[in-house]
Design an enzyme around this catalytic site. Sequence first.
Site, short mmCIF file in Angstrom:
data_model
loop_
_atom_site.label_atom_id
_atom_site.label_comp_id
_atom_site.label_asym_id
_atom_site.label_seq_id
_atom_site.Cartn_x
_atom_site.Cartn_y
_atom_site.Cartn_z
N PRO A 71 57.16 92.04 25.20
CA PRO A 71 58.48 92.92 25.20
C PRO A 71 58.13 94.16 24.41
O PRO A 71 57.24 93.85 23.28
CB PRO A 71 59.57 91.91 24.58
N CYS A 72 58.75 95.25 24.73
CA CYS A 72 58.51 96.38 23.67
C CYS A 72 59.73 96.69 22.95
O CYS A 72 60.91 97.04 23.56
CB CYS A 72 58.27 97.61 24.95
#
Length: 298
Positions: A71-72
């Site tokens: 995830p970012c």
Amino acid sequence: MTKYFSTFTGIGGLDWGLESRGAECVGYSEIKRSSVDMYQRHYPTHSNFGDITTMDFHTLPNFDILTGGFPCQSFSLAGLRKGLNDGKDKKGAMVLYLYKLLEAKKPKYFVLENVKGILSHDKGKTFVKIFKVFEAAGYYVKVVLLNSLYYGSPQSRERVLFLGSRDKIEYSIPEIVDDSQRFKDVVQKDESVYKEIKDTERNNNKIEQLLEFNFELIGSWDRVGTLTTQMGCGEKVVQWGDKFRMLTPVECERLQGFSDGWTEGGSLSARYFALGNAVNCNVSEYLFNSYLDKVWEF
């Protein structure tokens, strides 16, 4: 035999390329139950080590390559100094757990995937921080941007790949392999599975392109925009005679390079979510069997 450990595995898009060249999975980490069920159906001997935030990295089997589509989020590099005890970092910055995993196991290589938006996220600061985190783990890092459109898929899906090596390596510019595919090459012929879009004023306006956010209309000779995790893999509709329908799960599987029925057994919403979240298999196969095959020893 090359061994790999898969994180944020989903339904195995990144695994696809490694499995096709005979690599051995020593374990994976995935917490979404529906995705685990789909993945495990194809790889019943692969062991799920669960949540990366609670894993004891030092007890994991040794491996040569770490993979994952992480995830970012925005995060602070202070997490490296705090040993990940900061609650905010623990919740959001999964990349810091990847750092700890790389630091503990020291695999020779890693391949970690993210959306193109990571390049501009927080005005580019997130990308720079992530790059520094991987360098701090002891790796030379190369970043490439690959679009599934150029690897035998009629879907435009751009993804950033962080490539890490313990040794310095010279990489080439990625090649365009096959950009000839169109929707007609993946369309499912069985009309009995088609799900018609509801005939509402709003939907009709979106079909006529009258609203701010409209449907993406897909014809036989079109390429499809990036699949998302929404129902139907996004606001996409296909003309079906004088009607309009959603993409089928099988069409989404084909657009992502999976075999027909890869996500069978899950609910309709779970199948669309998993496929919209997956790494494209065509890209994975090119990456491990062509691009990296020329420079990595595995």
